[in-house]
Write a protein that holds these residues in place. Structure first.
Motif, PDB file in Angstrom:
ATOM      1  N   MET A   1      12.797  15.509  -0.675  1.00 28.31           N
ATOM      2  CA  MET A   1      13.100  14.397   0.072  1.00 28.31           C
ATOM      3  C   MET A   1      13.369  13.200  -0.876  1.00 28.31           C
ATOM      4  O   MET A   1      12.446  13.112  -2.055  1.00 28.31           O
ATOM      5  N   ALA A   2      14.469  12.287  -0.940  1.00 30.09           N
ATOM      6  CA  ALA A   2      14.577  11.320  -1.527  1.00 30.09           C
ATOM      7  C   ALA A   2      13.355  10.164  -1.642  1.00 30.09           C
ATOM      8  O   ALA A   2      13.229   9.417  -2.510  1.00 30.09           O
ATOM      9  N   ILE A   3      12.651  10.100  -0.684  1.00 24.68           N
ATOM     10  CA  ILE A   3      11.732   9.017  -0.705  1.00 24.68           C
ATOM     11  C   ILE A   3      10.306   9.390  -1.179  1.00 24.68           C
ATOM     12  O   ILE A   3       9.211   8.647  -1.551  1.00 24.68           O
ATOM     13  N   GLU A   4      10.180  10.673  -1.185  1.00 28.13           N
ATOM     14  CA  GLU A   4       8.809  11.359  -1.691  1.00 28.13           C
ATOM     15  C   GLU A   4       8.431  10.814  -3.060  1.00 28.13           C
ATOM     16  O   GLU A   4       7.357  10.318  -3.022  1.00 28.13           O
ATOM     17  N   ILE A   5       9.047  10.773  -4.094  1.00 27.55           N
ATOM     18  CA  ILE A   5       8.706  10.552  -5.234  1.00 27.55           C
ATOM     19  C   ILE A   5       8.358   9.146  -5.328  1.00 27.55           C
ATOM     20  O   ILE A   5       7.338   8.499  -5.934  1.00 27.55           O
ATOM     21  N   PRO A   6       9.228   7.959  -4.724  1.00 19.71           N
ATOM     22  CA  PRO A   6       9.026   6.514  -5.050  1.00 19.71           C
ATOM     23  C   PRO A   6       7.520   6.292  -4.146  1.00 19.71           C
ATOM     24  O   PRO A   6       6.781   5.403  -4.447  1.00 19.71           O
ATOM     25  N   LEU A   7       7.574   7.017  -3.181  1.00 19.65           N
ATOM     26  CA  LEU A   7       6.149   6.921  -2.318  1.00 19.65           C
ATOM     27  C   LEU A   7       5.067   7.405  -3.197  1.00 19.65           C
ATOM     28  O   LEU A   7       3.957   6.719  -2.950  1.00 19.65           O
ATOM     29  N   ALA A  14      -1.148   1.752  -6.323  1.00 24.80           N
ATOM     30  CA  ALA A  14      -2.333   1.621  -5.467  1.00 24.80           C
ATOM     31  C   ALA A  14      -3.624   1.859  -5.855  1.00 24.80           C
ATOM     32  O   ALA A  14      -4.611   1.171  -5.912  1.00 24.80           O
ATOM     33  N   VAL A  15      -3.599   3.271  -6.069  1.00 24.12           N
ATOM     34  CA  VAL A  15      -4.947   3.879  -6.497  1.00 24.12           C
ATOM     35  C   VAL A  15      -5.532   3.285  -7.692  1.00 24.12           C
ATOM     36  O   VAL A  15      -6.513   2.809  -8.136  1.00 24.12           O
ATOM     37  N   GLU A  21      -7.232   6.252  -1.747  1.00 23.23           N
ATOM     38  CA  GLU A  21      -6.189   6.851  -1.458  1.00 23.23           C
ATOM     39  C   GLU A  21      -6.179   6.929   0.001  1.00 23.23           C
ATOM     40  O   GLU A  21      -4.922   6.720   0.470  1.00 23.23           O
ATOM     41  N   PRO A  22      -7.253   7.212   0.856  1.00 27.11           N
ATOM     42  CA  PRO A  22      -7.072   7.157   2.410  1.00 27.11           C
ATOM     43  C   PRO A  22      -6.565   5.735   2.807  1.00 27.11           C
ATOM     44  O   PRO A  22      -5.911   5.705   3.640  1.00 27.11           O
ATOM     45  N   GLU A  23      -7.264   4.575   1.970  1.00 29.52           N
ATOM     46  CA  GLU A  23      -6.681   3.446   2.268  1.00 29.52           C
ATOM     47  C   GLU A  23      -5.107   3.234   2.060  1.00 29.52           C
ATOM     48  O   GLU A  23      -4.707   2.315   3.100  1.00 29.52           O
ATOM     49  N   VAL A  24      -4.694   3.452   1.070  1.00 29.12           N
ATOM     50  CA  VAL A  24      -3.348   3.336   0.602  1.00 29.12           C
ATOM     51  C   VAL A  24      -2.652   4.170   1.813  1.00 29.12           C
ATOM     52  O   VAL A  24      -1.589   3.721   2.317  1.00 29.12           O
ATOM     53  N   LEU A  25      -2.916   5.420   2.199  1.00 29.26           N
ATOM     54  CA  LEU A  25      -2.201   6.130   3.510  1.00 29.26           C
ATOM     55  C   LEU A  25      -1.998   5.508   4.502  1.00 29.26           C
ATOM     56  O   LEU A  25      -1.398   5.356   5.195  1.00 29.26           O
ATOM     57  N   THR A  26      -3.293   4.790   4.933  1.00 21.10           N
ATOM     58  CA  THR A  26      -3.412   4.206   6.338  1.00 21.10           C
ATOM     59  C   THR A  26      -2.680   2.898   6.209  1.00 21.10           C
ATOM     60  O   THR A  26      -1.752   2.676   7.052  1.00 21.10           O
ATOM     61  N   ALA A  27      -2.595   2.075   4.933  1.00 23.80           N
ATOM     62  CA  ALA A  27      -1.732   1.110   4.968  1.00 23.80           C
ATOM     63  C   ALA A  27      -0.313   1.339   5.309  1.00 23.80           C
ATOM     64  O   ALA A  27       0.521   0.822   5.697  1.00 23.80           O
ATOM     65  N   ILE A  28       0.049   2.538   4.510  1.00 22.78           N
ATOM     66  CA  ILE A  28       1.572   2.876   4.644  1.00 22.78           C
ATOM     67  C   ILE A  28       2.014   3.180   5.866  1.00 22.78           C
ATOM     68  O   ILE A  28       2.866   2.867   6.427  1.00 22.78           O
ATOM     69  N   ILE A  29       0.958   3.990   6.596  1.00 20.72           N
ATOM     70  CA  ILE A  29       1.300   4.408   7.993  1.00 20.72           C
ATOM     71  C   ILE A  29       1.440   3.146   8.937  1.00 20.72           C
ATOM     72  O   ILE A  29       2.252   3.238  10.014  1.00 20.72           O
ATOM     73  N   GLU A  30       0.395   2.326   8.819  1.00 20.51           N
ATOM     74  CA  GLU A  30       0.557   1.184   9.378  1.00 20.51           C
ATOM     75  C   GLU A  30       1.829   0.276   9.322  1.00 20.51           C
ATOM     76  O   GLU A  30       2.324  -0.125  10.295  1.00 20.51           O
ATOM     77  N   VAL A  31       2.228   0.138   8.237  1.00 20.74           N
ATOM     78  CA  VAL A  31       3.594  -0.768   7.892  1.00 20.74           C
ATOM     79  C   VAL A  31       4.755   0.279   8.663  1.00 20.74           C
ATOM     80  O   VAL A  31       5.478  -0.593   9.056  1.00 20.74           O
ATOM     81  N   ALA A  32       4.735   1.474   8.359  1.00 21.85           N
ATOM     82  CA  ALA A  32       5.775   2.263   8.876  1.00 21.85           C
ATOM     83  C   ALA A  32       5.721   2.237  10.412  1.00 21.85           C
ATOM     84  O   ALA A  32       6.832   1.961  11.143  1.00 21.85           O
TER      85      ALA A  32
END
Length: 57
Positions: A1-7, A14-15, A21-32
């Motif tokens: 996926m084109a977005i996977e590497i930038p993500l 962020a780490v 890492e769980p905080e980062v993933l939670t924040a990304i999910i919330e923004v999405a």
């Protein structure tokens, strides 16, 4: 996926800045989620405005 590497880069940055890492993933999910809700609201508003315009014509 084109977005996977930038993500992955964003997560690593962020780490390195001190986030867990769980905080980062939670924040990304919330923004999405917020972006999807806003997109849905905009689409509903556009549909309502088009219907109003048709009714006024």
């Amino acid at each position: 996926m084109a977005i996977e590497i930038p993500l992955q880069d964003l997560i690593q940055t962020a780490v390195r800045a001190g986030w867990d890492e769980p905080e980062v993933l939670t924040a990304i999910i919330e923004v999405a989620d917020n972006l999807m809700l806003a997109h849905g609201s905009n689409a509903e508003l556009d549909a309502l405005l088009k219907a109003l315009k048709r009714n006024l014509e």
